[in-house]
Enzyme design. Sequence first.
Site, PDB file in Angstrom:
ATOM      1  N   GLY A 215       0.836  -1.197   0.000  1.00 37.25           N
ATOM      2  CA  GLY A 215       0.000   0.000   0.000  1.00 37.25           C
ATOM      3  C   GLY A 215       0.865   1.238   0.000  1.00 37.25           C
ATOM      4  CB  SER A 216       0.022   4.742   0.545  1.00 45.13           C
ATOM      5  OG  SER A 216      -0.516   4.704   1.845  1.00 45.13           O
ATOM      6  CB  THR A 217       5.211   5.741   1.507  1.00 38.94           C
ATOM      7  OG1 THR A 217       5.744   5.046   0.372  1.00 38.94           O
ATOM      8  CG2 THR A 217       6.346   6.076   2.465  1.00 38.94           C
ATOM      9  CB  THR A 219      -0.775   2.963   5.044  1.00 41.91           C
ATOM     10  OG1 THR A 219      -1.703   3.916   4.552  1.00 41.91           O
ATOM     11  CG2 THR A 219      -1.513   1.948   5.880  1.00 41.91           C
ATOM     12  N   GLY A 220       2.377   2.472   5.440  1.00 44.04           N
ATOM     13  CA  GLY A 220       3.499   1.591   5.795  1.00 44.04           C
ATOM     14  C   GLY A 220       4.266   2.133   6.997  1.00 44.04           C
ATOM     15  CD  GLU A 237       7.270  -5.435  -1.791  1.00 42.50           C
ATOM     16  OE1 GLU A 237       7.672  -4.410  -2.375  1.00 42.50           O
ATOM     17  OE2 GLU A 237       7.938  -6.478  -1.743  1.00 42.50           O
ATOM     18  CB  CYS A 271       3.367  -0.703  -6.936  1.00 42.06           C
ATOM     19  SG  CYS A 271       3.704  -2.372  -7.466  1.00 42.06           S
TER      20      CYS A 271
END
Length: 464
Positions: A215-217, A219-220, A237, A271
């Site tokens: 997912g998005s950075t 959220t990571g 990822e 992505c």
Amino acid sequence: MLIDGMPVVGAGEPFSVINPATEDIICQCNMASTEQLDQAVAAAKRAYPAWSQTSDAERKRLLHEIADRLEQNADELARIIVQEQGKPLSLAQVEVGAAAGWTRYNAELEIPEQVFENSDTRYITAHRKPLGIVASITPWNWPLMIAIWHIMPALRTGNTVISKPSGLTPLNTLRLVEIINEVLPKGVVNVVMGEADIGNAISSHIDINKVIFTGSTPTGQRILSNSANTLKRLTLELGGNDAAIVLPDTDINQVAESIFNTAFLNMGQTCAAIKRLYVHESQYEEMCKVLANLASNQVVGDGLNPATTFGPVQNARQYQLVSELVEDARRNGGHIVCGGEASSEPGYFYPPTIVSNVSNGVRLVDEEQFGPVLPLISYSQIEDAVRMANSCDFGLGGSVWGSDLELAETVACQLECGTVWINKHAEVLPHIPFGGCKLSGVGVEFGVEGLLEYTQLQVINRHK
Ligand code: NAD
């Protein structure tokens, strides 16, 4: 949802699943409560001792059986994907085919045996044990395939699983977990619904041993900090802003179609799609023209219509972001070579859009657009193209295009990203490790390297 082999209605907030081609509500669902997440974790914990002890041969057989059932249900799964995700049916069929293929590949993967030392005094070996409970958190762009990427290596190595799909595209994953539960013992794979609240509860849960997240950075980063107290294993990822560099003297007609297809793959919502294209000034105008021509050949429409080659953007937020980035580029001197006007019909339709006369420093180039718009940037010296490509916080993929393969390889080695392709882009393969550097992620998926991220290394050091 599906917890401990049983269908369960979420006890949390209701939410709607929307068809992006019509904006119709196709399903009303409910989020999980945190108590239901705990029930799913308890079920996965109960299932773990038996599943982790299942023989290798049996786990292989069961994964192949899941792949068989995915193939038997391919048509239904592909149609669910089109309805909630928006991609053309032919692409959804590719997604289901890849999901079955990746399952079979994982079934056949072997955990390598490793002997570190076998001498007169010592015999030292590596043992790979499952981690316990793995949580999979997935995005909305390739929802079925990414769920498979997460779940299958976790199962192959003896872990039990909690899957949490994106609330924008949950239905294909629900069906997938239902199919998996026809084959595996109850509790081995469970699925819960939810967004940030359930995501936070997963990443801080004491009994979950690993989170595999795509997912998005932002959220990571949240998951990384939430999991600090329990020292969870993580594979992240995250976002990307892949640059492609077209070297001088490249045959534009030979490469343009492949560049177009990998920039606009899944309407650009991939992505590792090409998100910035650096072209030498001597060929810049020609490349703009050829790409615009390819864009104008696309048939934009509902993915269930057989004539459609280009579907809608998946959700309203992403559609607004794409429109906003194009408008910002226009205000900053960008030239809209083709596209650039959102449709006024219902559905999140945005045509494939080519923007020229922009460079680093404009939002469309600096940010991840994750949608159907490609900025082209002109350069005069290759060093400048490399510098601009690397001047980015992301480091997922990149590519170099040209006929001088030695030069292409030299440039490829200078790019700061996890994968560099030469004369292609966005090719992910089940046996080749894939992952990002910089803010694009931590760890890798696929191949033996990816598989081992679902295991704990134990060293046995024997005295001789
Ligand atoms: P997102 O981060 O908004 O959501 C991804 C998932 O995280 C969803 O399931 C969502 O419900 C969940 N989530 C939301 N808040 C959470 C929290 N606090 N804790 C845990 N989970 C939470 O991303 P998205 O918009 O669904 O996906 C698009 C992004 O994914 C893009 O940036 C794209 O580049 C990236 N992506 C990366 C890869 C890769 O392999 N690197 C692959 C596909 C997509």
